[in-house]
Enzyme design. Structure first.
Site, PDB file in Angstrom:
ATOM      1  N   HIS A 362     -11.500 -11.625   0.602  1.00 50.36           N
ATOM      2  CA  HIS A 362     -11.248 -10.738  -0.467  1.00 50.36           C
ATOM      3  C   HIS A 362      -9.870 -10.759  -0.910  1.00 50.36           C
ATOM      4  O   HIS A 362      -9.081 -10.056  -1.005  1.00 50.36           O
ATOM      5  CB  HIS A 362     -11.395  -9.368  -0.333  1.00 50.36           C
ATOM      6  CG  HIS A 362     -12.772  -8.201  -0.221  1.00 50.36           C
ATOM      7  ND1 HIS A 362     -12.227  -8.230  -2.201  1.00 50.36           N
ATOM      8  CD2 HIS A 362     -14.245  -8.151  -0.136  1.00 50.36           C
ATOM      9  CE1 HIS A 362     -14.201  -7.540  -2.322  1.00 50.36           C
ATOM     10  NE2 HIS A 362     -14.480  -7.273  -1.493  1.00 50.36           N
ATOM     11  N   LYS A 554      -1.144   1.383  -7.248  1.00 52.60           N
ATOM     12  CA  LYS A 554      -1.328   0.440  -6.907  1.00 52.60           C
ATOM     13  C   LYS A 554      -1.485   0.457  -5.061  1.00 52.60           C
ATOM     14  O   LYS A 554       0.221   1.545  -5.171  1.00 52.60           O
ATOM     15  CB  LYS A 554      -2.120  -0.897  -7.481  1.00 52.60           C
ATOM     16  CG  LYS A 554      -0.838  -1.355  -7.155  1.00 52.60           C
ATOM     17  CD  LYS A 554      -0.989  -2.770  -7.950  1.00 52.60           C
ATOM     18  CE  LYS A 554      -1.292  -3.202  -9.824  1.00 52.60           C
ATOM     19  NZ  LYS A 554      -2.402  -3.565  -9.714  1.00 52.60           N
ATOM     20  N   ARG A 555      -1.587  -0.113  -4.789  1.00 54.62           N
ATOM     21  CA  ARG A 555      -1.055  -0.183  -3.159  1.00 54.62           C
ATOM     22  C   ARG A 555      -0.150  -0.692  -3.219  1.00 54.62           C
ATOM     23  O   ARG A 555       0.527  -1.672  -4.064  1.00 54.62           O
ATOM     24  CB  ARG A 555      -2.285  -0.408  -1.473  1.00 54.62           C
ATOM     25  CG  ARG A 555      -3.256   0.192  -1.656  1.00 54.62           C
ATOM     26  CD  ARG A 555      -3.178   0.768  -0.780  1.00 54.62           C
ATOM     27  NE  ARG A 555      -2.188   1.306   0.240  1.00 54.62           N
ATOM     28  CZ  ARG A 555      -3.027   1.462   1.926  1.00 54.62           C
ATOM     29  NH1 ARG A 555      -4.202   1.937   1.362  1.00 54.62           N
ATOM     30  NH2 ARG A 555      -1.897   1.425   2.607  1.00 54.62           N
ATOM     31  N   LYS A 560       2.001  -7.507  -4.612  1.00 55.61           N
ATOM     32  CA  LYS A 560       1.862  -6.649  -6.113  1.00 55.61           C
ATOM     33  C   LYS A 560       3.757  -6.128  -6.493  1.00 55.61           C
ATOM     34  O   LYS A 560       2.934  -6.399  -7.950  1.00 55.61           O
ATOM     35  CB  LYS A 560       0.895  -5.140  -5.751  1.00 55.61           C
ATOM     36  CG  LYS A 560      -0.224  -5.486  -5.247  1.00 55.61           C
ATOM     37  CD  LYS A 560      -0.649  -3.984  -4.765  1.00 55.61           C
ATOM     38  CE  LYS A 560      -2.259  -4.885  -4.220  1.00 55.61           C
ATOM     39  NZ  LYS A 560      -3.761  -4.999  -5.142  1.00 55.61           N
ATOM     40  N   THR A 662      -8.766  -4.543  -9.586  1.00 56.49           N
ATOM     41  CA  THR A 662      -9.501  -4.063 -10.399  1.00 56.49           C
ATOM     42  C   THR A 662      -8.790  -2.992 -11.232  1.00 56.49           C
ATOM     43  O   THR A 662      -9.606  -2.441 -11.953  1.00 56.49           O
ATOM     44  CB  THR A 662     -10.687  -3.394  -9.392  1.00 56.49           C
ATOM     45  OG1 THR A 662     -10.352  -2.455  -8.610  1.00 56.49           O
ATOM     46  CG2 THR A 662     -11.749  -3.901  -9.037  1.00 56.49           C
ATOM     47  N   LYS A 666      -9.485  -1.359 -15.084  1.00 56.14           N
ATOM     48  CA  LYS A 666      -9.820   0.138 -15.785  1.00 56.14           C
ATOM     49  C   LYS A 666      -8.736   0.388 -16.905  1.00 56.14           C
ATOM     50  O   LYS A 666      -9.464   1.174 -17.918  1.00 56.14           O
ATOM     51  CB  LYS A 666      -9.807   0.860 -14.352  1.00 56.14           C
ATOM     52  CG  LYS A 666     -10.265   0.722 -13.700  1.00 56.14           C
ATOM     53  CD  LYS A 666      -9.880   0.841 -12.215  1.00 56.14           C
ATOM     54  CE  LYS A 666     -10.820   1.318 -11.416  1.00 56.14           C
ATOM     55  NZ  LYS A 666      -9.761   1.261 -10.071  1.00 56.14           N
TER      56      LYS A 666
HETATM   57  C1  LIG Z   1      -9.198   0.588  -8.254  1.00 59.34           C
HETATM   58  C2  LIG Z   1      -8.179   1.221  -7.121  1.00 59.34           C
HETATM   59  C3  LIG Z   1      -7.685   0.249  -6.866  1.00 59.34           C
HETATM   60  C4  LIG Z   1      -7.702  -1.081  -7.110  1.00 59.34           C
HETATM   61  O1  LIG Z   1      -6.766  -1.640  -7.664  1.00 59.34           O
HETATM   62  P1  LIG Z   1      -5.261  -2.250  -7.824  1.00 59.34           P
HETATM   63  O2  LIG Z   1      -4.645  -2.755  -9.108  1.00 59.34           O
HETATM   64  O3  LIG Z   1      -6.242  -3.330  -8.754  1.00 59.34           O
HETATM   65  O4  LIG Z   1      -5.233  -3.063  -6.374  1.00 59.34           O
HETATM   66  C5  LIG Z   1      -6.492   1.486  -6.177  1.00 59.34           C
HETATM   67  N1  LIG Z   1      -6.709   2.715  -5.146  1.00 59.34           N
HETATM   68  C6  LIG Z   1      -7.627   3.061  -6.598  1.00 59.34           C
HETATM   69  C7  LIG Z   1      -7.932   4.628  -6.324  1.00 59.34           C
HETATM   70  C8  LIG Z   1      -8.586   3.208  -7.592  1.00 59.34           C
HETATM   71  O5  LIG Z   1      -9.298   3.029  -8.190  1.00 59.34           O
END
Ligand SMILES: *Cc1c(COP(=O)(O)O)cnc(C)c1O
Length: 821
Positions: A362, A554-555, A560, A662, A666
């Site tokens: 990952h 995101k985190r 990022k 991911t 979405k």
């Molecule tokens: C989808 C999701 C992530 C992953 O987000 P990335 O932007 O791809 O790092 C992290 N936290 C939550 C709550 C998510 O639903």
């Protein structure tokens, strides 16, 4: 009254009765005394009843057919709430809503009472949850194995602009979805020593005497597929002491000592490690990893031996998928169980281990690659260290036998790192012990072959393969965006619900229709109003719902590049102040995300976002053209309200560093346009959606690598960009931190002189791409045409497609026919 109408009516009547019965006999309340949580529990239990018969049937069917089973081992499952997920997949959502309404209770209010199951940090854990749902939908015989953390990921509060971590207590009111299985328990050993015994045939065998033992107790949660296709099990382990109370010590007056063993044992499943893309590296973490692995392998071997004759056929019956290296000790534990406990020959055990195990990588970030000090491994898992040495010796011998003597190469592919104190490399271990090593996007897999696993890949060229991530459309489209889903069903028919990955593309012609685009835009508008309502409620800030909702959630991590977005925010703020007559396109910048508690730079970025937010929102000269909000406590439920309300999706990681992402999927599925770098799955999104319908900018992974070789000093880049210089200058000079003007000096200087993540180098390109966003927004027919095309072209990113590929290429399990095939 039509027949189907009366059928629906009677379903409501029955469900209502079931809820009332649960409220009375399981919760012990009646409608006049019930709190919201009591209603939630009654509804969840009534819903769960609908899963039980299918659950039984599913496992009976798997046994009857002797189907190969997939075991998904993951230290993280970021599940979120389950009420609407389960109701929706069971086809009971409308029935439940109506039944609750007739009881005088609003489902929309009750669903908010359910705590998020946050047994994961971010993308990796959420992937595991999406996969569980897809595997049930595709009717794979799959079991998820994880840890039932008492405390999931911390709750984030923002105090004076800083992140404060609070304990998450999702189990305080119990968990109506799970079944405790106290009879399913395994002993897990730690420490002690290894004894060499006579094996009775003139040879020797090794016997491990652990010094300490813990019990793993199973808790099962049913996972229901779309329309009840099948119901699989997520089995989470809880650690218990062998003996709860040492009565002799208690009676002797040592009341704390009497429970010390219990506390030590149970700490294993007490709390999720809150690190994302950084190594946790603590002894307790290794204990967690081994605890999960040992319990799961003992469990699956016991099941196998109950159903089949002997272990020879293990690879035909069992596939074990390791979600990252966290469960990589499985390679060694399986060897130990086969050789020491089941008395199998080493060679045969190794062959079975490699052919049943596969591993998903990952991350390429060096700070996230797991390795354990040899000394710790020796103390905690002495027999495992011996096995690791044996595997390594065989591995190196095999290479020498092939006439490979290159010292550099042998060092690089060894399981033991010799340079920085001796350490066991879990990535190399997982690679050697698996027949398949997959990356999670095309670019990431290519980089894996070229970087972390370059040498191992050359030695084993058939092992590395790609499986680009996906997300479940049931949760990330149907549940989070009922308005859009309704519109899709109207346009494309019910089939879009059953096979969205095949049918969404039929939406393309609708992108050309003004009436459809208007309805699509209206649907977005409603979602934006719901989010604005939430923001007003949580932060007391009102935001303009006609502005672009520009979303970065995101985190929080340097790679990022939330900082790049914050620099754009500041530059835009300055531009608006300097040029008040230009008709700037109104924007709302929306940020959310947690920082690892130990990651100081990430926590400072959160403070900066909040400082910028306070300053800009309070400046009347901006005339509401720009607002900035940081919404606290990003989790699955918050993502579910934010994503369908986004116009613009920020996916701006330094190219080469985001394995897949991911949330990018979405957002695009829900029709947000992406501003992003050619990183992770953005690359494949660009191929599917078309470059014209995204805003791609910045250096490629190759260019980043080349730029890095020139050095990380960026003063010349900054000197060449007036805008960047001014933005950095304002932050450095304390414009956003008048209470502590020097707060960001170090942060800005690190961008100037040691810009690992190429924030400065990509700034101008990013600014330009953002102006293209403005231009597109000012031509609504173009914007909404692109938005509709995003939804239409995202079908490939369904986790059903991803799982289909894993099943075919890695697990080698045939997919059963689905209804409608
Ligand atoms: C989808 C999701 C992530 C992953 O987000 P990335 O932007 O791809 O790092 C992290 N936290 C939550 C709550 C998510 O639903």
């Amino acid at each position: 009254m039509s027949e189907s109408h009366s059928e629906a009516e009677s379903a409501v009547v029955q469900f209502k009765a079931a809820i009332l019965a649960k409220l009375r006999y399981a919760v012990g309340k009646d409608p006049s005394t019930a709190f919201d949580h009591d209603w939630f529990e009654a509804l969840a239990l009534a819903t769960r009843d609908h899963m039980i018969d299918r659950w039984e049937e599913s496992s009976a069917q798997i046994e009857r057919q002797g189907a190969k089973r997939v075991y998904y081992l993951s230290l993280e499952f970021l599940i979120g709430r389950l009420l609407v997920d389960n109701l929706s997949n069971l086809g009971l959502l409308d029935v439940a809503r109506q039944a609750m309404a007739e009881l005088g209770v609003e489902l929309e209010r009750i669903r908010e009472v359910e705590p998020d199951a946050a047994l994961g940090n971010g993308g990796l854990g959420r992937l595991a949850a999406c996969f569980m749902e897809s595997m049930a939908t595709l009717r794979l015989a799959a079991h998820g194995y994880g840890i039932r953390y008492e405390h999931g990921l911390f709750r984030q509060a923002i105090v004076d602009g800083w992140q404060a971590e609070q304990t998450e207590t999702w189990l305080d009111f119990g968990n109506p979805w799970e079944f405790e299985r106290p009879e399913v328990a395994y002993r897990i050993g730690f420490g002690g020593g290894v004894e060499t015994l006579d094996d009775g045939t003139g040879g020797t065998r090794q016997h491990w005497h652990p010094q300490e033992r813990v019990r793993a107790i199973a808790y099962d949660t049913p996972v229901v597929g779309w329309r009840g296709a099948s119901v699989n099990t997520l089995r989470l382990w809880r650690a218990r002491a062998e003996e709860n109370l040492q009565l002799d010590r208690f009676n002797a007056g040592d009341h704390f000592g009497a429970v010390a063993g219990e506390v030590r044992a149970e700490s294993i499943s007490r709390v999720l490690y809150p690190a994302d893309d950084t190594e946790a590296g603590q002894e307790l973490r290794l204990r967690q990893e081994y605890f999960l692995v040992s319990a799961s392998l003992q469990d699956l071997l016991e099941r196998h031996l109950r159903l089949h004759d002997g272990l020879q056929c293990l690879p035909q019956q069992v596939a074990i998928q390791l979600n990252d290296t966290h469960p990589a000790i499985a390679v060694v534990e399986l060897m130990r169980l086969l050789v020491d406990e089941h008395r199998m020959s080493w060679a045969q055990a190794w062959q079975l281990t490699v052919s049943t195990t596969s591993y998903t990588n990952h991350t390429l970030l060096p700070e996230a690659l797991e390795s354990w000090p040899v000394a710790l491994m020796e103390r905690l898992l002495p027999r495992h260290l011996q096995i690791i040495y044996l595997i390594n010796a065989e591995h190196i011998d095999a290479l020498r036998a092939k006439d490979i003597h290159d010292f550099r190469l042998l060092r690089a592919v060894s399981l033991i790192e010799e340079d920085h104190g001796r350490r066991v490399r879990m990535g190399n271990l997982a690679f050697l012990g698996a027949h398949s090593i997959n990356g999670v996007s095309a670019l990431h897999t290519r980089l894996m072959r070229d970087t972390v696993f370059r040498d191992l890949h050359r030695l084993y060229p058939d092992r590395v393969n790609n499986k680009t991530n996906g997300v479940t459309f049931r949760r990330w489209l149907f549940q989070v965006n009922p308005g859009l889903t309704h519109l899709l069903v109207d346009a494309l028919g019910e089939q879009v619900l059953h096979r969205p990955e095949d049918h969404l593309q039929a939406l393309e012609p609708f992108a050309e229709r003004q009436d459809f685009r208007d309805e699509y835009a209206l649907c977005r508008q409603r979602n934006k109003e719901l989010l604005a309502e939430r923001v007003r409620h949580v932060l007391g800030i009102s935001i303009d719902t006609t502005a672009i909702f520009d979303v970065h959630v995101k985190r929080i991590h340097e790679y990022k590049r939330q900082l790049l977005n914050l620099l754009h925010t500041v530059a835009l703020y300055q531009a608006i102040r300097n040029d008040p007559t230009t008709d700037w396109v109104p924007r709302v910048k929306i940020f959310a995300g947690k920082a690892a508690a130990s990651y100081r730079q990430a926590k400072l970025i959160i403070k900066l976002a909040n400082d910028i937010s306070r300053t800009i929102n309070g400046d009347p000269t901006v005339r509401g053209l720009l607002k900035v909000v940081f919404i606290p406590n990003y989790n699955v439920s918050l993502a579910e309200t934010i994503i369908p309300a986004a116009d613009l999706s920020e996916q701006i990681s330094t190219a080469g560093l985001e394995a897949s992402g991911t949330s990018n999927m979405k957002f695009a599925l829900n029709g947000a346009l992406t501003i992003g770098t050619l990183d992770g799955a953005n690359v494949e999104m660009c191929e599917q959606v078309g470059e014209d319908h995204m805003f791609i900018f910045g250096m490629t992974a190759q260019q980043v690598a080349a730029r890095r070789r020139l050095g990380l000093e960026m003063s010349d880049v900054v000197a060449d960009s007036e805008r960047l210089e001014a933005a950095l200058g304002a932050i450095r000079g304390g414009v956003f931190s008048p209470d502590d003007p020097a707060r960001y000096v170090g942060l800005v200087d690190s961008l100037l002189y040691e810009d690992h993540f190429m924030v400065c180098a990509d700034f101008d390109a990013y600014w330009k791409a953002q102006r293209q966003v403005d231009q597109r927004w000012q031509r609504p027919e173009q914007w909404w045409r692109s938005a509709v095309l995003n939804t239409a072209r995202m079908g490939w990113f369904s986790s059903d497609r991803t799982i289909t590929e894993y099943a075919r290429d890695i697990w080698q399990v045939p997919l059963p026919r689905r209804e409608g095939d």
